[in-house]
Design a protein around this motif. Structure first.
Motif, PDB file in Angstrom:
ATOM      1  N   HIS A  10       0.828  -1.215   0.000  1.00  0.00           N
ATOM      2  CA  HIS A  10       0.000   0.000   0.000  1.00  0.00           C
ATOM      3  C   HIS A  10       0.857   1.258   0.000  1.00  0.00           C
ATOM      4  CE1 HIS A  10      -2.429  -3.297   1.846  1.00  0.00           C
ATOM      5  NE2 HIS A  10      -3.265  -2.885   0.937  1.00  0.00           N
ATOM      6  N   ARG A  39      -2.077 -10.787 -15.359  1.00  0.00           N
ATOM      7  CA  ARG A  39      -1.912 -11.161 -13.949  1.00  0.00           C
ATOM      8  C   ARG A  39      -3.088 -10.689 -13.085  1.00  0.00           C
ATOM      9  NH1 ARG A  39      -0.186  -9.761  -8.746  1.00  0.00           N
ATOM     10  NH2 ARG A  39      -0.972  -7.722  -9.327  1.00  0.00           N
ATOM     11  N   ARG A  45     -10.358 -13.452  -7.283  1.00  0.00           N
ATOM     12  CA  ARG A  45      -9.616 -12.329  -6.685  1.00  0.00           C
ATOM     13  C   ARG A  45     -10.552 -11.479  -5.834  1.00  0.00           C
ATOM     14  NH1 ARG A  45      -4.573 -11.133  -8.725  1.00  0.00           N
ATOM     15  NH2 ARG A  45      -4.289 -10.509  -6.593  1.00  0.00           N
ATOM     16  N   ARG A  48      -9.335  -5.721  -4.011  1.00  0.00           N
ATOM     17  CA  ARG A  48      -8.164  -4.904  -4.352  1.00  0.00           C
ATOM     18  C   ARG A  48      -7.957  -4.819  -5.863  1.00  0.00           C
ATOM     19  NH1 ARG A  48      -2.861  -3.674  -2.186  1.00  0.00           N
ATOM     20  NH2 ARG A  48      -2.069  -2.078  -3.607  1.00  0.00           N
ATOM     21  N   MET A  49      -8.254  -5.915  -6.555  1.00  0.00           N
ATOM     22  CA  MET A  49      -8.004  -5.912  -8.000  1.00  0.00           C
ATOM     23  C   MET A  49      -8.938  -4.974  -8.759  1.00  0.00           C
ATOM     24  SD  MET A  49      -5.281  -7.365  -8.884  1.00  0.00           S
ATOM     25  CE  MET A  49      -4.688  -6.623  -7.376  1.00  0.00           C
ATOM     26  N   ARG A 109      -1.239 -13.537  11.376  1.00  0.00           N
ATOM     27  CA  ARG A 109      -2.110 -14.506  10.699  1.00  0.00           C
ATOM     28  C   ARG A 109      -1.356 -15.818  10.513  1.00  0.00           C
ATOM     29  NH1 ARG A 109      -2.491 -10.740   5.673  1.00  0.00           N
ATOM     30  NH2 ARG A 109      -0.383 -10.517   6.444  1.00  0.00           N
ATOM     31  N   HIS A 112       1.123 -16.844   7.355  1.00  0.00           N
ATOM     32  CA  HIS A 112       1.719 -15.656   6.735  1.00  0.00           C
ATOM     33  C   HIS A 112       3.135 -15.422   7.266  1.00  0.00           C
ATOM     34  CE1 HIS A 112       0.059 -12.732   3.958  1.00  0.00           C
ATOM     35  NE2 HIS A 112      -1.113 -13.274   4.184  1.00  0.00           N
ATOM     36  N   SER A 134       3.540  -9.179   1.109  1.00  0.00           N
ATOM     37  CA  SER A 134       2.326  -9.303   0.285  1.00  0.00           C
ATOM     38  C   SER A 134       2.652  -9.712  -1.149  1.00  0.00           C
ATOM     39  CB  SER A 134       1.615  -7.947   0.247  1.00  0.00           C
ATOM     40  OG  SER A 134       0.676  -7.906  -0.805  1.00  0.00           O
ATOM     41  N   ALA A 135       1.751 -10.485  -1.726  1.00  0.00           N
ATOM     42  CA  ALA A 135       1.918 -10.907  -3.125  1.00  0.00           C
ATOM     43  C   ALA A 135       1.719  -9.767  -4.115  1.00  0.00           C
ATOM     44  CB  ALA A 135       0.955 -12.037  -3.440  1.00  0.00           C
ATOM     45  N   ARG A 136       1.432  -8.585  -3.614  1.00  0.00           N
ATOM     46  CA  ARG A 136       1.411  -7.410  -4.495  1.00  0.00           C
ATOM     47  C   ARG A 136       2.756  -7.283  -5.229  1.00  0.00           C
ATOM     48  NH1 ARG A 136      -1.117  -4.526  -7.856  1.00  0.00           N
ATOM     49  NH2 ARG A 136      -0.438  -2.383  -8.041  1.00  0.00           N
ATOM     50  N   THR A 139       3.576  -8.158  -8.913  1.00  0.00           N
ATOM     51  CA  THR A 139       3.326  -7.237 -10.036  1.00  0.00           C
ATOM     52  C   THR A 139       4.633  -6.891 -10.749  1.00  0.00           C
ATOM     53  OG1 THR A 139       1.592  -6.247  -8.691  1.00  0.00           O
ATOM     54  CG2 THR A 139       2.259  -5.023 -10.641  1.00  0.00           C
ATOM     55  N   ARG A 339     -10.494  -7.812   3.817  1.00  0.00           N
ATOM     56  CA  ARG A 339     -10.616  -8.228   2.415  1.00  0.00           C
ATOM     57  C   ARG A 339      -9.482  -9.179   2.054  1.00  0.00           C
ATOM     58  NH1 ARG A 339      -8.877  -2.564  -0.576  1.00  0.00           N
ATOM     59  NH2 ARG A 339      -6.653  -2.908  -0.314  1.00  0.00           N
ATOM     60  N   ASP A 341      -8.313 -12.440  -1.209  1.00  0.00           N
ATOM     61  CA  ASP A 341      -8.665 -13.232  -2.395  1.00  0.00           C
ATOM     62  C   ASP A 341      -9.023 -14.630  -1.878  1.00  0.00           C
ATOM     63  OD1 ASP A 341      -7.575 -11.082  -3.882  1.00  0.00           O
ATOM     64  OD2 ASP A 341      -5.606 -12.012  -3.914  1.00  0.00           O
TER      65      ASP A 341
HETATM   66  C1  EPS Z   1      -2.381  -9.759  -0.616  1.00  0.00           C
HETATM   67  C2  EPS Z   1      -3.570  -9.214  -0.121  1.00  0.00           C
HETATM   68  C3  EPS Z   1      -4.530  -8.498  -0.980  1.00  0.00           C
HETATM   69  C4  EPS Z   1      -4.329  -8.933  -2.434  1.00  0.00           C
HETATM   70  C5  EPS Z   1      -2.853  -8.709  -2.759  1.00  0.00           C
HETATM   71  C6  EPS Z   1      -2.024  -9.704  -2.033  1.00  0.00           C
HETATM   72  O1  EPS Z   1      -4.295  -7.110  -0.965  1.00  0.00           O
HETATM   73  P1  EPS Z   1      -4.971  -6.125   0.078  1.00  0.00           P
HETATM   74  O2  EPS Z   1      -4.349  -6.436   1.400  1.00  0.00           O
HETATM   75  O3  EPS Z   1      -4.651  -4.739  -0.403  1.00  0.00           O
HETATM   76  O4  EPS Z   1      -6.456  -6.429   0.043  1.00  0.00           O
HETATM   77  O5  EPS Z   1      -5.184  -8.250  -3.291  1.00  0.00           O
HETATM   78  O6  EPS Z   1      -2.614  -8.841  -4.119  1.00  0.00           O
HETATM   79  C7  EPS Z   1      -2.391  -7.717  -4.843  1.00  0.00           C
HETATM   80  C8  EPS Z   1      -2.590  -6.497  -4.379  1.00  0.00           C
HETATM   81  C9  EPS Z   1      -1.932  -7.992  -6.184  1.00  0.00           C
HETATM   82  O7  EPS Z   1      -1.660  -7.033  -6.932  1.00  0.00           O
HETATM   83  O8  EPS Z   1      -1.846  -9.180  -6.547  1.00  0.00           O
HETATM   84  C10 EPS Z   1      -1.402 -10.395   0.290  1.00  0.00           C
HETATM   85  O9  EPS Z   1      -1.535 -10.227   1.506  1.00  0.00           O
HETATM   86  O10 EPS Z   1      -0.518 -11.120  -0.182  1.00  0.00           O
END
Ligand code: EPS
Length: 390
Positions: A10, A39, A45, A48-49, A109, A112, A134-136, A139, A339, A341
């Motif tokens: 974020h 992706r 999902r 967030r997506m 968690r 994690h 995070s898997a963000r 990207t 929130r 996925d």
């Molecule tokens: C993720 C948690 C979620 C996913 C995120 C990976 O994000 P948020 O905490 O903002 O809801 O949507 O994945 C992405 C943002 C992405 O671009 O793939 C996590 O905790 O790994």
């Protein structure tokens, strides 16, 4: 070649710097954006997506559509940043602001990186861990892989993927399909499978998981055609290309295992049913009569299609609470979240394609190095000719 990534989930943006691409390779932002868009798709999902529309800015290393041989820098902005400017601010907080900062995380968690990361780096606010774990981050790994994929495509190497299992639902995998047919079918499938019947059942499994506040994992397969034979090496553990690919796959968030070709099935068969017989013909040179070993012998490519499978565990951020311990009070609690996925396996297939592409491009640049892209391509074509006649 090498690359690093930086960026919090974020935070303002994700960044990657790629080093070692030869000069003179055509490269457009749209080559990368295509992969970023792929992706972001996929059934299962979370919200967030809908916020993010990932597009790359190439900020260094490319001029008028060609690589310069200098480091390539790529940036992807986080649209969600605007909601997090205070929580994820860069500047120090004032005294009275500290209590105002919400979303401090003291409840790890299960599954994690939260607790182990907090112990390792001494973070009492586990947001400092989860923002980066995070898997963000995938990207920009995809953005880096997309540049590698472009290089591969220019030397006749194609990369595709398919989801072969989600939440216990197995797809029927048809090995008579061409790579282009696999691409066509998976691009049109919300779960990136080639089997329409499994597709419905996979989507149902995702719906069920979501309804139960649960998450599900699965297995993705990456297929690569056109790699010349003899790339990688047997002479040292750290030059084995299959080992590098295995590390790349397991480095994707939530991936727990990897197989090549028939993989773990090899433990259950005699050698005569595992090894691929060798043959030769004028047109294509050496080939294997089957491809059970998935394109590798002795840490080197055989020239047959590369087939790699990776297993992704269910995402650990669950609506359905699991028990954990608050690090401030040491009291047990049941975790709840806002929130998540319910399944990211289809997206992970695209990530897997791109991390594989990186390792393969890296191996080619290592072995056929030239500062100029044109001569690099010539070297690869010479290798193909040489291996055919050998
Ligand atoms: C993720 C948690 C979620 C996913 C995120 C990976 O994000 P948020 O905490 O903002 O809801 O949507 O994945 C992405 C943002 C992405 O671009 O793939 C996590 O905790 O790994």
């Amino acid at each position: 070649m090498r690359y690093l990534t930086a960026g919090e989930s974020h935070g303002p943006q994700l960044t990657t710097i790629l080093e070692g691409f030869p000069a003179g390779m055509p490269l457009l932002a749209e080559d990368i954006n295509e992969e970023l868009t792929r992706r972001q798709k996929g059934y299962g999902r979370g919200r967030r997506m809908q916020i993010e529309k990932d597009t790359v800015e190439i900020v260094a290393g490319v001029r008028h559509g060609y690589t310069l041989g200098s480091p390539i820098a790529l940036v992807v902005k986080n649209n969600d940043w605007k909601h997090w400017t205070k929580i994820m601010g860069i500047e120090p907080l004032g005294q009275d602001e500290e209590n105002e900062v919400k979303r401090k995380v003291s409840r790890p968690r299960p599954g994690h990186a939260d607790l182990n990361g907090a112990i390792k780096y001494g973070h009492r606010d586990m947001r400092n861990v989860l923002e980066r774990s995070s898997a963000r981050e995938t990207t920009v790994r995809v953005a880096a892989g997309a540049v590698a994929k472009k290089l591969l495509s220019l030397v006749g190497i194609k990369v595709a993927s398919q989801v072969v299992e989600i939440g216990g639902v197995k797809a029927r995998v048809d090995y008579s399909l061409t790579l282009d047919e696999i691409k066509d079918r998976t691009e049109n499938s919300p779960v990136r499978t080639t089997d329409p019947d499994a597709e419905k059942r996979m989507m149902k499994a995702i719906d069920d998981a979501k309804e139960n506040g649960d998450s599900i994992g699965g297995i993705v397969e990456v297929i690569v055609t056109g790699m010349p034979a003899g790339v990688g090496s047997y002479v040292h553990y750290d030059r084995k290309l299959d080992a590098k690919l295995a590390a790349a796959i397991v480095s994707i968030n939530a991936f727990k295992g990897v197989e090549f070709g028939i993989g773990f099935e090899a433990a259950r068969k005699p050698g005569s049913e595992v090894h691929d017989e060798i043959a030769w013909e004028k047109e294509s040179g050496y080939y294997r009569k089957s491809n059970q070993l998935g394109g590798f012998e002795g840490g080197m490519t055989t020239g047959m299609p590369i087939i790699i499978r990776g297993v992704m565990k269910p995402i650990p951020t669950l609506y359905k609470p699991l028990m954990s311990v608050d690090i401030e009070t040491k009291e047990p609690f049941s975790a709840s979240i806002e929130r998540s996925d319910s399944c990211a396996v289809p997206a992970a297939a695209v990530v897997a394609e791109n991390v594989v592409a990186w390792e393969l491009a890296n191996a080619l640049v290592d072995q056929f190095y030239s500062d100029r892209f044109e001569t690099f391509v010539e070297e690869i074509n010479k290798q193909r000719e040489y291996a055919r006649e050998f």
